[in-house]
Motif scaffolding. Sequence first.
Motif, PDB file in Angstrom:
ATOM      1  N   LEU A  99      13.393   8.658   0.581  1.00 56.35           N
ATOM      2  CA  LEU A  99      14.179   8.323   1.516  1.00 56.35           C
ATOM      3  C   LEU A  99      13.866   7.090   2.031  1.00 56.35           C
ATOM      4  O   LEU A  99      12.663   6.916   2.267  1.00 56.35           O
ATOM      5  CB  LEU A  99      14.583   9.338   2.827  1.00 56.35           C
ATOM      6  CG  LEU A  99      14.866  10.831   2.174  1.00 56.35           C
ATOM      7  CD1 LEU A  99      14.686  11.595   3.430  1.00 56.35           C
ATOM      8  CD2 LEU A  99      16.588  10.832   2.203  1.00 56.35           C
ATOM      9  N   LYS A 100      14.664   6.003   2.196  1.00 58.06           N
ATOM     10  CA  LYS A 100      14.528   4.846   2.832  1.00 58.06           C
ATOM     11  C   LYS A 100      15.398   4.355   3.766  1.00 58.06           C
ATOM     12  O   LYS A 100      16.655   4.312   3.496  1.00 58.06           O
ATOM     13  CB  LYS A 100      14.148   3.629   1.713  1.00 58.06           C
ATOM     14  CG  LYS A 100      13.462   2.682   2.154  1.00 58.06           C
ATOM     15  CD  LYS A 100      13.097   1.552   1.099  1.00 58.06           C
ATOM     16  CE  LYS A 100      12.264   0.304   1.756  1.00 58.06           C
ATOM     17  NZ  LYS A 100      13.210  -0.558   2.824  1.00 58.06           N
ATOM     18  N   SER A 101      14.732   3.867   4.995  1.00 56.37           N
ATOM     19  CA  SER A 101      15.813   3.380   5.891  1.00 56.37           C
ATOM     20  C   SER A 101      15.097   2.132   6.796  1.00 56.37           C
ATOM     21  O   SER A 101      13.988   2.489   7.529  1.00 56.37           O
ATOM     22  CB  SER A 101      16.128   4.022   6.899  1.00 56.37           C
ATOM     23  OG  SER A 101      16.819   3.655   8.009  1.00 56.37           O
ATOM     24  N   GLY A 102      15.385   1.114   6.324  1.00 55.06           N
ATOM     25  CA  GLY A 102      14.504  -0.026   6.913  1.00 55.06           C
ATOM     26  C   GLY A 102      13.137  -0.214   6.650  1.00 55.06           C
ATOM     27  O   GLY A 102      12.833  -0.302   5.563  1.00 55.06           O
ATOM     28  N   LYS A 103      12.374  -0.191   7.754  1.00 53.94           N
ATOM     29  CA  LYS A 103      10.659  -0.447   7.454  1.00 53.94           C
ATOM     30  C   LYS A 103      10.047   1.058   7.109  1.00 53.94           C
ATOM     31  O   LYS A 103       9.009   0.901   6.875  1.00 53.94           O
ATOM     32  CB  LYS A 103      10.251  -0.917   8.778  1.00 53.94           C
ATOM     33  CG  LYS A 103      10.716  -2.261   8.965  1.00 53.94           C
ATOM     34  CD  LYS A 103       9.985  -3.014  10.493  1.00 53.94           C
ATOM     35  CE  LYS A 103      10.738  -4.096  10.913  1.00 53.94           C
ATOM     36  NZ  LYS A 103       9.932  -4.596  12.047  1.00 53.94           N
ATOM     37  N   PHE A 104      10.901   2.201   7.194  1.00 53.58           N
ATOM     38  CA  PHE A 104      10.356   3.539   6.923  1.00 53.58           C
ATOM     39  C   PHE A 104      10.584   3.917   5.587  1.00 53.58           C
ATOM     40  O   PHE A 104      11.946   3.771   5.114  1.00 53.58           O
ATOM     41  CB  PHE A 104      10.657   4.315   8.075  1.00 53.58           C
ATOM     42  CG  PHE A 104      10.089   4.046   9.384  1.00 53.58           C
ATOM     43  CD1 PHE A 104       8.890   4.443   9.798  1.00 53.58           C
ATOM     44  CD2 PHE A 104      10.833   3.490  10.455  1.00 53.58           C
ATOM     45  CE1 PHE A 104       8.440   4.185  10.962  1.00 53.58           C
ATOM     46  CE2 PHE A 104      10.560   2.948  11.393  1.00 53.58           C
ATOM     47  CZ  PHE A 104       9.004   3.507  11.838  1.00 53.58           C
ATOM     48  N   ALA A 105      10.172   4.653   4.953  1.00 53.31           N
ATOM     49  CA  ALA A 105      10.475   5.161   3.593  1.00 53.31           C
ATOM     50  C   ALA A 105       9.315   6.522   3.577  1.00 53.31           C
ATOM     51  O   ALA A 105       8.320   6.580   3.952  1.00 53.31           O
ATOM     52  CB  ALA A 105      10.053   4.373   2.501  1.00 53.31           C
ATOM     53  N   ILE A 106       9.879   7.623   2.735  1.00 50.46           N
ATOM     54  CA  ILE A 106       9.201   8.871   2.492  1.00 50.46           C
ATOM     55  C   ILE A 106       9.657   9.468   1.098  1.00 50.46           C
ATOM     56  O   ILE A 106      10.638   9.170   0.775  1.00 50.46           O
ATOM     57  CB  ILE A 106       9.560   9.949   3.618  1.00 50.46           C
ATOM     58  CG1 ILE A 106       8.793  11.378   3.222  1.00 50.46           C
ATOM     59  CG2 ILE A 106      11.054  10.198   3.680  1.00 50.46           C
ATOM     60  CD1 ILE A 106       8.748  12.174   4.214  1.00 50.46           C
ATOM     61  N   ALA A 107       8.618   9.731   0.481  1.00 52.99           N
ATOM     62  CA  ALA A 107       8.738  10.390  -0.976  1.00 52.99           C
ATOM     63  C   ALA A 107       8.148  11.592  -0.909  1.00 52.99           C
ATOM     64  O   ALA A 107       6.881  11.722  -0.396  1.00 52.99           O
ATOM     65  CB  ALA A 107       8.119   9.399  -2.037  1.00 52.99           C
ATOM     66  N   ILE A 108       8.838  12.508  -1.292  1.00 51.74           N
ATOM     67  CA  ILE A 108       8.620  14.265  -1.438  1.00 51.74           C
ATOM     68  C   ILE A 108       8.738  14.572  -2.863  1.00 51.74           C
ATOM     69  O   ILE A 108       9.556  14.325  -3.585  1.00 51.74           O
ATOM     70  CB  ILE A 108       9.550  14.831  -0.435  1.00 51.74           C
ATOM     71  CG1 ILE A 108       9.336  14.080   0.890  1.00 51.74           C
ATOM     72  CG2 ILE A 108       8.987  16.348  -0.120  1.00 51.74           C
ATOM     73  CD1 ILE A 108      10.377  14.970   2.087  1.00 51.74           C
TER      74      ILE A 108
END
Length: 721
Positions: free
Chosen positions: A187-196
């Motif tokens: 998931l990525k939105s703007g300056k934040f991202a997370i990979a699970i």
Amino acid sequence: MCKRLISSSTILLFYLLVYPNQGFTQEVNSNDKKTDTTSRQLEEIQIKKTRSLVRQQIDRLSYDVQGDPEHNTLNGLDLMRKVPMLSVDAAGQLKMRGSTNYRILINGKESGMMAANPRDVLRNLPASAIKRIEVITTPSSKYDGEGPAGFINIILMRRASDGYNGNVRLAHELPTGGPSLGGNLTLKSGKFAIAINGGADRTSTPETAERYYRQTFGSIPEQMENNSTKKNNSRSIFGGAELSFEPDTLNLLTAEFSPYSGYNKVYNSRLFELNEGNPDFSKYLLDARNKYSWTGMTAGLSFQRSFSHRPGQLLTFAYRYVSNDNPQVNHVDISQQINSHLTSFLQQSASGYKEHIFQGDYVRPLKSLTIEAGIKTILRYNSSDYKRTQSDTSLVNNFKNSSPVFGAYNSYHYRIGAWGIKAGYRLEYTTMHGQYKSASQIPKTNYFNLIPALSLMYNINMGSSLTMGYTNRIERPRFYQLDPFADRSITNILSYGNPNLKPALSHHLELNYSQDSKTTFSANLSYTLSNNLIQQISQYDSTANATITTYANTGYDRQLKLYLSAGGKLAEKLGWSANGLISRVWLKGTIEGRHLENSGYNAKMSADVTYTLSDLWKASGSFNIDAPETFLQEKTNLQFYQSLRLYGDLVKDKLNLSLTVNNPFTKFRYYERNLTGFDFKQYYRFQSYNRSFGLSLSWQFGHLESGVQKSKRKITIDDGR
């Protein structure tokens, strides 16, 4: 009008002559009632070239997983069979150039779950979650000195665009194995991202047979026979999350957290017979219920700073914590004894390790030169607490070991014309210290190592290159090699570690040729020399009437290896790849003050073919053969592995189905080890299920808000490269 038609026909004829096998597909918009021919322009044409799967770099080989046609249907372990210089034997053990002495990295970082249980993690990791696999054969000075065979670096997929993307894979295998579930989400939105990512599986193995046979040649010759049945079931689960925050284009913060756990329950029923010519000299039945568990986690933080005035210049600071615990419980019941006085017992142990890792790295690119430097500290603590009750409470103790490593490196990568040079050195200082609960201490020892690394690469032309490399590698004893805990669930056959082990140093030299054209080909020739080698040794203890196996710094090892890899297309719809390894091994050691030598050839070969049935469906087959392996005291038997797979899209690029049959021609596989000592011989053979059937479903999903621009007209060039 005629001129316009002639002009359009000429353009169409030109493309058909240049690209005779390619066609055009045009999207039709139902809302367009009319076509304005006066303003119509030729739409953008994208020329796409099928990318090569294998790429040779100055110090490593890189395998492009996303370019593999089976990447949506395979798991990570099956994928490893296709990577040059890697192999998976019939028992599912991953090897690098025939060796199990390597390190696995995830995105260039060490992973606790990979160190603890790589087979199950890779089995539950969808290949679609992997971007590429790097086989680092001549590690630069940036990498730790540990890992004699090198490193396997698994680069996971990351999405840069806003939105989400993921994959879920569900599989089941019979009669061994069981259901497994794995997947990943970004998931990525703007300056934040997370990979699970994560996975879980449940494995069970129906009852199989084992046999031990030992013959001694002392003053009182003796024979021992141990026939048994065995079955087991296991559970495992792992997960991971990586979060990133990019406040601006120059700074990046990342955090990671990866827990894992599992267990394996083994049930044994063993009939022991020991005699001196009388079949009933000694006889008893042993029933054992063993549970091996593991649990742990990896957590970390890192900061990366870029510099606007010099692209490629990086400053990185990172911290990582790794823990792993391995409790073990053995319930052993003795019955039906004849001339035997053994008693049932309960044995427990709790071993584990913890690591704190601090690291700083700096990269400075110049015109044709890139300079790297860094420092690293590993604070490593191991412990083992073991006890035995109901028969002998004296077998209780606690062992602790610490072995911090302090390192610093400097590396230079220079490019001039067709040449590339990477050279550097690494300094490592190690302190090893151990202590028992009884207060007896193992003498503290310190080691200082200067580790050089040199790699040369010459690009012969656009499709071929020659690389050469030299480095030293350190083999520090693993905790299971140090741990003095003796697993007594199999009486008369004991194994334990040696707390007095010292690190061993090896010299590694290699030469590699790589060609990338319609047929890819690579040849890797290497020579490794190891002194003070950590080797597994076995001897017979007549007092305990047992075979004792432990580890010792004894002798040396010389290995000359030739690895060949090739792949391409036999026809438009038929692709193939093949890997082969042949090595010559010379081993020397000292056991009980007596000299022992052994030598021999080791060989491995694998081949894969893929046939395109239609636009959506493919079929593939693979074949592996492992020749008998030579060790200081042991030799194994020949092993085969075959696999047939049908796979394709139920929903194009979304839902994939794979049907697999492994080893269809034989129900069981037999694994044998022949062990030779100075006054005894021991033969071990176990049976395992060979034939299995598997089914897996993989679902791709995602939406990218930024919108990747796609051409409406595509021209694909496939020259096999």
